[in-house]
Scaffold this motif. Structure first.
Motif, PDB file in Angstrom:
ATOM      1  N   ALA A   1      43.356  53.653  52.545  1.00  0.00           N
ATOM      2  CA  ALA A   1      43.271  54.558  51.394  1.00  0.00           C
ATOM      3  C   ALA A   1      42.295  54.022  50.367  1.00  0.00           C
ATOM      4  O   ALA A   1      41.557  54.784  49.722  1.00  0.00           O
ATOM      5  CB  ALA A   1      44.655  54.736  50.780  1.00  0.00           C
ATOM      6  N   GLU A   2      42.286  52.693  50.208  1.00  0.00           N
ATOM      7  CA  GLU A   2      41.319  52.103  49.287  1.00  0.00           C
ATOM      8  C   GLU A   2      39.896  52.327  49.788  1.00  0.00           C
ATOM      9  O   GLU A   2      38.975  52.593  48.999  1.00  0.00           O
ATOM     10  CB  GLU A   2      41.600  50.616  49.134  1.00  0.00           C
ATOM     11  N   ALA A   3      39.689  52.235  51.091  1.00  0.00           N
ATOM     12  CA  ALA A   3      38.366  52.522  51.657  1.00  0.00           C
ATOM     13  C   ALA A   3      37.991  53.983  51.442  1.00  0.00           C
ATOM     14  O   ALA A   3      36.830  54.299  51.149  1.00  0.00           O
ATOM     15  CB  ALA A   3      38.355  52.179  53.137  1.00  0.00           C
ATOM     16  N   ALA A   4      38.982  54.890  51.585  1.00  0.00           N
ATOM     17  CA  ALA A   4      38.707  56.304  51.338  1.00  0.00           C
ATOM     18  C   ALA A   4      38.338  56.548  49.883  1.00  0.00           C
ATOM     19  O   ALA A   4      37.502  57.405  49.567  1.00  0.00           O
ATOM     20  CB  ALA A   4      39.922  57.142  51.725  1.00  0.00           C
ATOM     21  N   LEU A   5      38.960  55.785  48.960  1.00  0.00           N
ATOM     22  CA  LEU A   5      38.642  55.921  47.546  1.00  0.00           C
ATOM     23  C   LEU A   5      37.201  55.529  47.257  1.00  0.00           C
ATOM     24  O   LEU A   5      36.529  56.118  46.415  1.00  0.00           O
ATOM     25  CB  LEU A   5      39.601  55.057  46.736  1.00  0.00           C
ATOM     26  N   LEU A   6      36.694  54.510  47.965  1.00  0.00           N
ATOM     27  CA  LEU A   6      35.320  54.038  47.772  1.00  0.00           C
ATOM     28  C   LEU A   6      34.307  54.813  48.601  1.00  0.00           C
ATOM     29  O   LEU A   6      33.094  54.664  48.396  1.00  0.00           O
ATOM     30  CB  LEU A   6      35.234  52.554  48.117  1.00  0.00           C
ATOM     31  N   ALA A   7      34.786  55.617  49.553  1.00  0.00           N
ATOM     32  CA  ALA A   7      33.892  56.296  50.496  1.00  0.00           C
ATOM     33  C   ALA A   7      32.871  57.210  49.821  1.00  0.00           C
ATOM     34  O   ALA A   7      31.687  57.206  50.212  1.00  0.00           O
ATOM     35  CB  ALA A   7      34.715  57.078  51.514  1.00  0.00           C
ATOM     36  N   PRO A   8      33.220  58.024  48.802  1.00  0.00           N
ATOM     37  CA  PRO A   8      32.184  58.890  48.196  1.00  0.00           C
ATOM     38  C   PRO A   8      30.999  58.118  47.647  1.00  0.00           C
ATOM     39  O   PRO A   8      29.845  58.543  47.820  1.00  0.00           O
ATOM     40  CB  PRO A   8      32.963  59.607  47.084  1.00  0.00           C
ATOM     41  N   SER A   9      31.267  56.987  46.985  1.00  0.00           N
ATOM     42  CA  SER A   9      30.160  56.192  46.441  1.00  0.00           C
ATOM     43  C   SER A   9      29.299  55.635  47.560  1.00  0.00           C
ATOM     44  O   SER A   9      28.060  55.620  47.466  1.00  0.00           O
ATOM     45  CB  SER A   9      30.707  55.051  45.576  1.00  0.00           C
ATOM     46  N   ILE A  10      29.935  55.175  48.636  1.00  0.00           N
ATOM     47  CA  ILE A  10      29.183  54.613  49.762  1.00  0.00           C
ATOM     48  C   ILE A  10      28.360  55.700  50.449  1.00  0.00           C
ATOM     49  O   ILE A  10      27.165  55.517  50.744  1.00  0.00           O
ATOM     50  CB  ILE A  10      30.147  53.945  50.757  1.00  0.00           C
ATOM     51  N   ILE A  11      28.977  56.850  50.681  1.00  0.00           N
ATOM     52  CA  ILE A  11      28.287  57.936  51.380  1.00  0.00           C
ATOM     53  C   ILE A  11      27.131  58.476  50.543  1.00  0.00           C
ATOM     54  O   ILE A  11      26.056  58.800  51.065  1.00  0.00           O
ATOM     55  CB  ILE A  11      29.288  59.047  51.734  1.00  0.00           C
TER      56      ILE A  11
END
Length: 907
Positions: free
Chosen positions: A460-470
């Motif tokens: 879930a923490e990775a999903a939270l950071l995913a928009p910035s990474i993408i």
């Protein structure tokens, strides 16, 4: 009234003496009174008498004394003889020479394709107009100079000399033939001069002086805003490849967390990343994660399972954004590449369970637990960072309520982790909310009131950071596409710094704003240098006014914006800021449907121009000047040749005047500069003031000064780029302006000299000869060639007038460590000094076949670079005093922040 004599023919009404006037004699009303003296000639006599006759007025001659009466009679007799000859019936035709010349004046002409015709009658006026539009300068007259030579037969040959700002081949012109009248000879010479100006390309097809509107292509009128294509969607090509079932590429995604275990995932895309991408993620004001995305490798896998796993991970944070059935993601996030492992992952981590049941079954570690969701507020989950204990408060452990204690946080509402909260001035509450996990101030929670996701919270923490990474990966994909369009030619070196290119196309990105401004500053100077050099080398007949106007037009904001739009790079400009809260995953069908709408946007000319400058700066920082040349040529196609080959293959040398032997003064100039010229005419040209007309067979220093300005700017910016000191764009601009402005260069010119010793033989009172050694100062301005007495007088007293002032300025610069803008202003009116410094740099650059090393050596010798180093090392404030103190302090703080940001981002 006393009348001395009346002429019988009535041509003179009255002749009186000055004595008669003193006696108060009245003079009859008249329009013409001739005060006769011995300088009276036949021509003036006839003209004045004729004017009186036409006006039907009296013609009166006043004599100084009675002796002048004989001279009056002589003049009248000569007039009568001339009148008799003109009235002779046998004189019916003009002399043969005069008749032929009169017929020839109408036949000498030339015309253009537009039908415009130039004749001898209007040649002089057109020539004066052309010269009047040349750049005006103090102590210089731009008017053409005519001179006539008469042979023993009375035939006149005219010569016209044009201003020395023009090419030497356009300085002097003679009349096509000898004429019987001076006026015709001058008109002929003016016609020959204007014909040469037309063939040299300095006059347009309408026989008017060449203007920028005649050179530049007919395009849209410069505007403050431009309509350019909508911002390029980085995922459109990826979605298209997904729909076509093309090859897939796997990228390892590793999120490095300080003092925690790294999060490892895999990102599957239909387009590969060519390089490893490092993305800083600012979790809070004190914690920074780093997402490392590896380059892509081809992979074969079951896409259906991968899509369901991605859906599971993203829905843990973004549940409800899209329908549950829509899982055709463009970017896939999975924890493993093995299909079997992903199937097991999907089966074991789907859905939710009761927190109490989960804790009763096993002693769960915080990292293995998912997000907590209240049974009535499932949209605002909690995160368990540390679980201290859980106890049963009922009589039986299986029936009573279960209480848990530990570090439990609410999941932040923040969705953009690309921005560092430290750079934003926020209130205490806003800083508290900026953290990724906000502490929940509860002593304990009732487990039966919460559900827990089976998906571990680390995903879930990775999903939270995913928009910035993408988002950052999408910017890299756009930069990669732009790189292939600009730098894929056979002459282009591999472009390696994709991080620079991604920043250059993102002027609206607040995260890298300081780096963008610095690259735009560098790119602005590089672009001006390259364009200046090309205009100088490939338009050898253009004067400095045309060169400057063309350069300014190209590098202006409107010019660069129009060039970018015309070149088709507008859709690479990223003007939409990343908004994590409005972020939605990209789906294949939805992305393809959006791309069918061809929309446009309005963007300011300054924004588009800044992107163009930043692209040039990025190319220079990546692989030097050759890479920057390719970038500028791609954006500005109107300048076709971008190499200095003309300096090496002899093309440019053919445009130079014939090689001349250097005078002894040129040898002294070379000793002073520490450089020996191969082409001595360049040294002469660099010291020739525009007031010189037709003496030295060379143009004035204006063209070399035009080139030298760009060379000096290039040297300073290159030196600042090599410097280890961290500086923002405002500091860079301030330092460059401090050492390149005309007042400072005039100061450098006055302080750069050497003492030269010489021996003289003198005889003493006893008649014994002896050798006396003395020394005198040799300065650069001593070599100026000028025909202006005003300028010569001003230069001759420079040392006496400014000696004490120069010492004060030196003390301010080196000892007091302040920049004396006010004291330097006394050199504002002596622009000739800065001009010759600039022209010397231009001359050495051309003579050394475009060697910046030779020019840098001169900058060291003149003290420009040492003083620049002094400003940097001692933090000398070089801001112009027009900025108020508050603004200067703000600029200083902002400059320090930009320098720290540049250091943090390794740019």
């Amino acid at each position: 009234m006393e009348t001395l004599e009346k002429f019988q023919d009535g041509l003179i009404d009255l002749i009186i003496t000055t004595d008669a006037l003193e006696e108060g004699i009245d003079i009859p009303a008249c329009n013409t009174v001739l005060n006769f003296n011995c300088s009276l000639n036949l021509k003036s006599f006839i003209q004045r008498r004729g004017r009186a006759r036409r006006q039907q007025s009296k013609f009166i001659i006043i004599l100084q004394n009675e002796e002048d009466l004989n001279d009056v009679k002589s003049v009248q007799l000569r007039e009568s003889e001339l009148l008799r000859r003109l009235q002779d019936e046998e004189r019916t035709v003009l002399p043969d020479d005069l008749k032929n010349d009169e017929q020839l004046t109408g036949s000498l002409a030339f015309s253009t394709s537009t039908g415009a015709q130039m004749t001898m009658g209007n040649a002089i006026s057109h020539l004066y107009r052309f010269c009047s539009e040349l750049p005006a300068q103090p102590c210089v007259s731009n008017s053409p100079v005519f001179s006539c030579e008469t042979d023993e037969c009375g035939q006149v040959q005219a010569i016209v000399r044009l201003p020395s700002n023009l090419d030497p081949s356009l300085h002097t012109f003679e009349s096509h033939k000898k004429w019987t009248r001076k006026r015709w000879a001058k008109e002929d010479a003016a016609l020959q001069a204007y014909k040469a100006l037309y063939h040299a390309g300095l006059v347009n097809e309408y026989l008017l002086p060449l203007r920028l509107s005649d050179i530049l292509e007919k395009g849209p009128v410069p505007r403050s805003h431009y309509l350019i294509p909508e911002q390029l969607d980085p995922w459109h090509d990826a979605a298209l490849l997904w729909s076509l079932g093309r090859e897939l590429f796997c990228h390892e995604l590793r999120i490095v967390r300080p003092q925690k275990e790294d999060i490892k995932l895999f990102m599957i895309l239909s387009v590969p990343l060519r390089i490893e991408v490092c993305i800083p993620l600012f979790v809070d004001s004190d914690t920074e994660y780093t997402a490392v995305v590896s380059s892509g490798r081809a992979i074969t896998t079951d896409i259906s399972i991968c899509q369901h796993v991605t859906h599971l991970i993203l829905q843990s944070v973004y549940g409800g954004h899209e329908a549950q059935t829509n899982i055709d993601y463009v970017h896939i996030l999975v924890p493993d590449r093995d299909n079997v492992a992903m199937s097991e992952f999907l089966e074991s981590h789907s859905g939710r369970t009761s927190l109490a049941a989960c804790l009763q079954k096993r002693r769960a570690l915080p990292g293995s637990l998912g997000l907590l969701r209240h049974v009535t507020e499932a949209c605002r989950p909690l995160f368990i960072e540390d679980l201290e204990e859980h106890v049963c408060r009922g009589p039986h452990s299986d029936a009573g309520s279960l209480a848990i204690r530990g570090k439990i946080h609410r999941l932040t509402r923040r969705r953009n982790f690309l921005h560092n909260p430290k750079t934003v001035t926020a209130t205490r509450t806003e800083k508290h909310k900026s953290t990724i996990l906000v502490e929940q101030e509860l002593d304990e929670l009732a487990a039966e009131d919460y559900l827990v996701d089976r998906l571990p919270s680390v995903y879930a923490e990775a999903a939270l950071l995913a928009p910035s990474i993408i988002h950052r990966i999408g910017v890299y994909l756009i930069a990669e596409k732009l790189k292939q369009e600009i730098f894929s030619g056979p002459q282009a070196a591999p472009f390696e710094r994709m991080d620079l290119l991604s920043i250059a196309i993102s002027p609206a990105d607040t995260v890298h704003r300081s780096e963008f401004r610095s690259m735009a500053f560098i790119g602005d100077v590089i672009a001006k240098f390259l364009i200046t050099r090309q205009l100088f080398l490939h338009h050898t007949l253009w004067h400095e006014g045309l060169l400057t106007g063309m350069k300014d037009s190209i590098v202006s904001d409107a010019g660069l914006a129009a060039a970018v739009c015309h070149s088709g790079f507008g859709h690479y400009l990223l003007t939409t800021r990343f908004n994590g809260k409005r972020w939605r995953p990209a789906f294949v069908l939805k992305t393809l449907s959006k791309s069918t709408q061809a929309r446009q946007r309005h963007v300011g000319a300054a924004t588009v121009a800044d992107m163009a400058k930043a692209l040039v700066g990025a190319a220079f920082l990546d692989n030097g000047l050759d890479q920057a040349i390719i970038c500028v040529a791609a954006m500005i196609p109107k300048i076709k040749i971008w190499t200095t080959i003309s300096l090496h293959d002899g093309t440019y040398s053919k445009s130079r005047p014939p090689k001349t032997l250097g005078a002894t003064t040129i040898a002294d100039l070379e000793d002073l500069l520490g450089y020996t010229f191969s082409d001595k005419s360049l040294a002469i040209e660099s010291m020739t003031h525009p007031s010189c007309v037709g003496l030295y067979g060379t143009t004035s220093y204006r063209r070399l000064s035009f080139l030298g300005v760009a060379v000096i700017d290039m040297l300073v910016v290159t030196y600042l780029h090599r410097h280890d000191r961290l500086m923002g764009s405002k500091r860079l601009h301030s330092l460059k302006s401090a050492v390149t402005n005309n007042m400072f260069l005039a100061f450098v010119c006055l302080t750069f000299y050497r003492e030269k010793e010489h021996d003289t033989i003198e005889v003493d009172s006893k008649g014994i000869p002896g050798v006396i050694r003395s020394s005198h100062r040799v300065a650069v301005y001593n070599f100026i060639r000028s025909q202006s007495e005003t300028l010569s007088g001003k230069l001759s007293g420079l040392t006496q007038n400014f000696t004490s002032h120069l010492h004060i300025i030196k003390g301010d610069l080196w000892e007091k460590r302040i920049y004396p803008w006010a004291r330097l202003s006394v050199f504002r009116d002596i622009k000739v000094l800065s001009d010759i410094v600039q022209s010397v740099f231009g001359a050495i650059y051309v003579d050394s076949s475009a060697s910046l090393q030779e020019c840098e050596a001169l900058a060291e010798k003149l003290g420009i670079l040492p003083l620049l180093e002094h400003f940097i090392s001692h933090d000398v404030v070089t801001d112009h005093p027009k900025d108020p103190p508050a603004t200067q302090a703000q600029n200083s703080r902002q400059d320090r922040q930009e320098g720290k940001a540049a250091h943090a981002n390794k740019i």
